[in-house]
Write an enzyme that holds these catalytic residues in place. Sequence first.
Site, mmCIF file in Angstrom:
data_model
loop_
_atom_site.group_PDB
_atom_site.id
_atom_site.type_symbol
_atom_site.label_atom_id
_atom_site.label_comp_id
_atom_site.label_asym_id
_atom_site.label_seq_id
_atom_site.Cartn_x
_atom_site.Cartn_y
_atom_site.Cartn_z
ATOM 1 N N ARG A 64 3.072 4.135 1.213
ATOM 2 C CA ARG A 64 4.038 4.258 2.299
ATOM 3 C C ARG A 64 4.276 2.923 3.026
ATOM 4 O O ARG A 64 4.555 2.879 4.214
ATOM 5 C CB ARG A 64 3.594 5.317 3.311
ATOM 6 C CG ARG A 64 3.464 6.722 2.740
ATOM 7 C CD ARG A 64 4.804 7.202 2.242
ATOM 8 N NE ARG A 64 4.740 8.607 1.835
ATOM 9 C CZ ARG A 64 5.296 9.092 0.748
ATOM 10 N NH1 ARG A 64 5.936 8.280 -0.064
ATOM 11 N NH2 ARG A 64 5.239 10.371 0.452
ATOM 12 N N GLY A 107 0.813 -1.194 0.000
ATOM 13 C CA GLY A 107 0.000 0.000 0.000
ATOM 14 C C GLY A 107 0.853 1.252 0.000
ATOM 15 O O GLY A 107 2.086 1.189 -0.087
ATOM 16 N N ARG A 115 18.543 7.248 -4.653
ATOM 17 C CA ARG A 115 19.131 6.277 -5.574
ATOM 18 C C ARG A 115 20.591 6.618 -5.834
ATOM 19 O O ARG A 115 20.952 7.795 -5.909
ATOM 20 C CB ARG A 115 18.350 6.267 -6.907
ATOM 21 C CG ARG A 115 16.904 5.866 -6.765
ATOM 22 C CD ARG A 115 16.330 5.437 -8.103
ATOM 23 N NE ARG A 115 16.309 6.474 -9.108
ATOM 24 C CZ ARG A 115 15.281 7.275 -9.343
ATOM 25 N NH1 ARG A 115 14.165 7.163 -8.627
ATOM 26 N NH2 ARG A 115 15.334 8.192 -10.304
ATOM 27 N N THR A 124 7.687 5.232 -14.519
ATOM 28 C CA THR A 124 6.523 5.204 -15.400
ATOM 29 C C THR A 124 5.681 6.460 -15.301
ATOM 30 O O THR A 124 4.695 6.608 -16.022
ATOM 31 C CB THR A 124 5.630 3.996 -15.070
ATOM 32 O OG1 THR A 124 5.210 4.086 -13.705
ATOM 33 C CG2 THR A 124 6.384 2.695 -15.290
ATOM 34 N N SER A 125 6.049 7.370 -14.401
ATOM 35 C CA SER A 125 5.256 8.588 -14.220
ATOM 36 C C SER A 125 5.690 9.673 -15.198
ATOM 37 O O SER A 125 6.799 9.662 -15.728
ATOM 38 C CB SER A 125 5.403 9.113 -12.789
ATOM 39 O OG SER A 125 6.750 9.464 -12.541
ATOM 40 N N HIS A 163 12.706 10.447 -4.459
ATOM 41 C CA HIS A 163 13.046 9.136 -5.028
ATOM 42 C C HIS A 163 14.429 9.177 -5.665
ATOM 43 O O HIS A 163 15.239 8.266 -5.482
ATOM 44 C CB HIS A 163 11.994 8.740 -6.071
ATOM 45 C CG HIS A 163 10.862 7.946 -5.506
ATOM 46 N ND1 HIS A 163 10.778 6.585 -5.638
ATOM 47 C CD2 HIS A 163 9.761 8.328 -4.802
ATOM 48 C CE1 HIS A 163 9.677 6.155 -5.039
ATOM 49 N NE2 HIS A 163 9.047 7.190 -4.532
#
Length: 213
Positions: free
Chosen positions: A48, A46, A91, A70-71, A87
Amino acid sequence: MEHPLEFMVRIDAADEAARSLLLALAERGSVTTMSHGPGTALVLGGARSGKSSWAERQFDGAADVEYVATSESRADDPEWVERVALHRARRPASWRTTETVDLPAVLASDDPAPVLIDCLAVWLDRILMSAGAWDDAPGWRDAVETAVAGLVDAVGSTRRDVILVSNEVGSGVVPATASGRLYRDELGRLNARVAAAVDEVWLCTAGIPQRLS
């Protein structure tokens, strides 16, 4: 007939005696590793739930990873821009970012780098939008089926190590709108089809990962 007993066992990877015991048990029953291995995996959870963070950690130490976002970029949405920035910040700098919805092309590539796709829920939203699902355009279901079937086939045939992240949206309340219910149902069907095509399925709840298959 008595029901089979199931156990979850953790061993030191260097403990040869324990490994030998597991091999012996495998001859009498089913032994499934509870750690992520090479191949393809679907990670559900779900909002978070920790699913994306867990997926990223599976590639710790990998110098080259293809991160597939994909956004779409939404410069007019500050909250979304902040999410994307967070995000990216966690990384490694050596990871590559590919922004696309053409996931079959990524999976068919002979690129040796592992792939992290985040996420199928956003991918499906864009597929539904392009097919005209929200306006009930003629033929939208066929267009979505073509896209989903192409993705599932690509997942089943890829030679790359792949982790796909997706949202589990079927455990909450029934959406109040028809569009919400349509999206919930289509995402549930997509998750089930991808789950049947991958080597492993994981579920993250409150930051705790569990292997389902």
